[in-house]
Design a protein around this motif. Structure first.
Motif, short mmCIF file in Angstrom:
data_model
loop_
_atom_site.label_atom_id
_atom_site.label_comp_id
_atom_site.label_asym_id
_atom_site.label_seq_id
_atom_site.Cartn_x
_atom_site.Cartn_y
_atom_site.Cartn_z
N LYS A 1 21.55 5.65 -13.01
CA LYS A 1 22.90 5.64 -12.46
C LYS A 1 23.45 4.22 -12.37
N ALA A 2 22.62 3.29 -11.89
CA ALA A 2 23.06 1.89 -11.79
C ALA A 2 23.35 1.30 -13.16
N ILE A 3 22.53 1.65 -14.14
CA ILE A 3 22.75 1.17 -15.52
C ILE A 3 24.09 1.67 -16.04
N LEU A 4 24.36 2.96 -15.84
CA LEU A 4 25.62 3.54 -16.32
C LEU A 4 26.81 2.93 -15.60
N GLU A 5 26.69 2.74 -14.29
CA GLU A 5 27.79 2.13 -13.54
C GLU A 5 28.06 0.71 -14.01
#
Length: 192
Positions: free
Chosen positions: A31-35
């Protein structure tokens, strides 16, 4: 945050590199990577087999960049001492730590032979490269003949990596700088 011209896989790799440096492997969630990348949901799995595959691409990129930056000064002009000095004094984000060295403290990276391989290869390359420069300096009479190039190279790498740790612990680059100054004084060329 990223250029419109940067492809989705590139944005994912760059985001992962930054997150690994800041948070480590466990703290780097999909999720952090995508954000961070601005990529759409599912993009990571479209371009990579999963987080380990993306992390490996990011670690490899970071390792390649570290080797290139080190080679720029180690392979540059100057005497062997001056090239080692340039490596030790080059610009670094000391308080952030080494983006490759920090991975050695990440239990998930260390436990994975695949993720650890680019880290090991980079540190091995660096030690071998510096050892060769020390041997060159010995041949030129700049360093004492009794110096062990491999031991000196290990000391240089340990000083840099340990300097990062001490600077982060103190919240100041002064500890890093002191270690570098001390090592350089020990390596100072012999007077003829």
């Amino acid at each position: 945050m990223y250029s419109e011209l940067m492809s989705t896989p590139e944005r994912l790799i760059e985001s992962t590199r930054e997150l690994l440096w800041e948070r480590g492997y466990v703290g780097t969630s999909p999720k952090a990577i995508l954000e961070r990348s601005g990529a759409g949901q599912g993009s990571m799995y479209h371009h990579f087999r999963g987080k380990p595959d993306l992390a490996l691409a990011a670690i490899r990129r970071t390792a390649e960049e570290l080797r290139a930056a080190a080679e720029e000064v180690l392979g540059g002009p100057g005497t062997p001492y001056e090239r080692i000095e340039a490596y030790l004094l080059r610009e670094r984000e000391v308080l952030r730590g080494c983006p490759v060295g920090r991975l050695t403290m990440d239990p998930d990276v260390v436990a994975s032979e695949e993720l650890r391989a680019p880290v090991d290869e980079t540190l091995d390359w660096l030690r071998e490269r510096i050892a060769g420069i020390v041997e060159e300096g010995k041949e030129q009479g700049q360093f004492a003949p009794a110096l062990d190039g491999e031991a000196i190279a290990a000391t240089v790498v340990a000083t840099v990596q340990g300097g990062y740790v001490m600077a982060r612990a103190a919240g100041s680059p002064a500890a890093f700088d002191a270690g570098v100054r001390g090592l350089l004084s020990l390596l100072a060329p012999r007077q003829r």
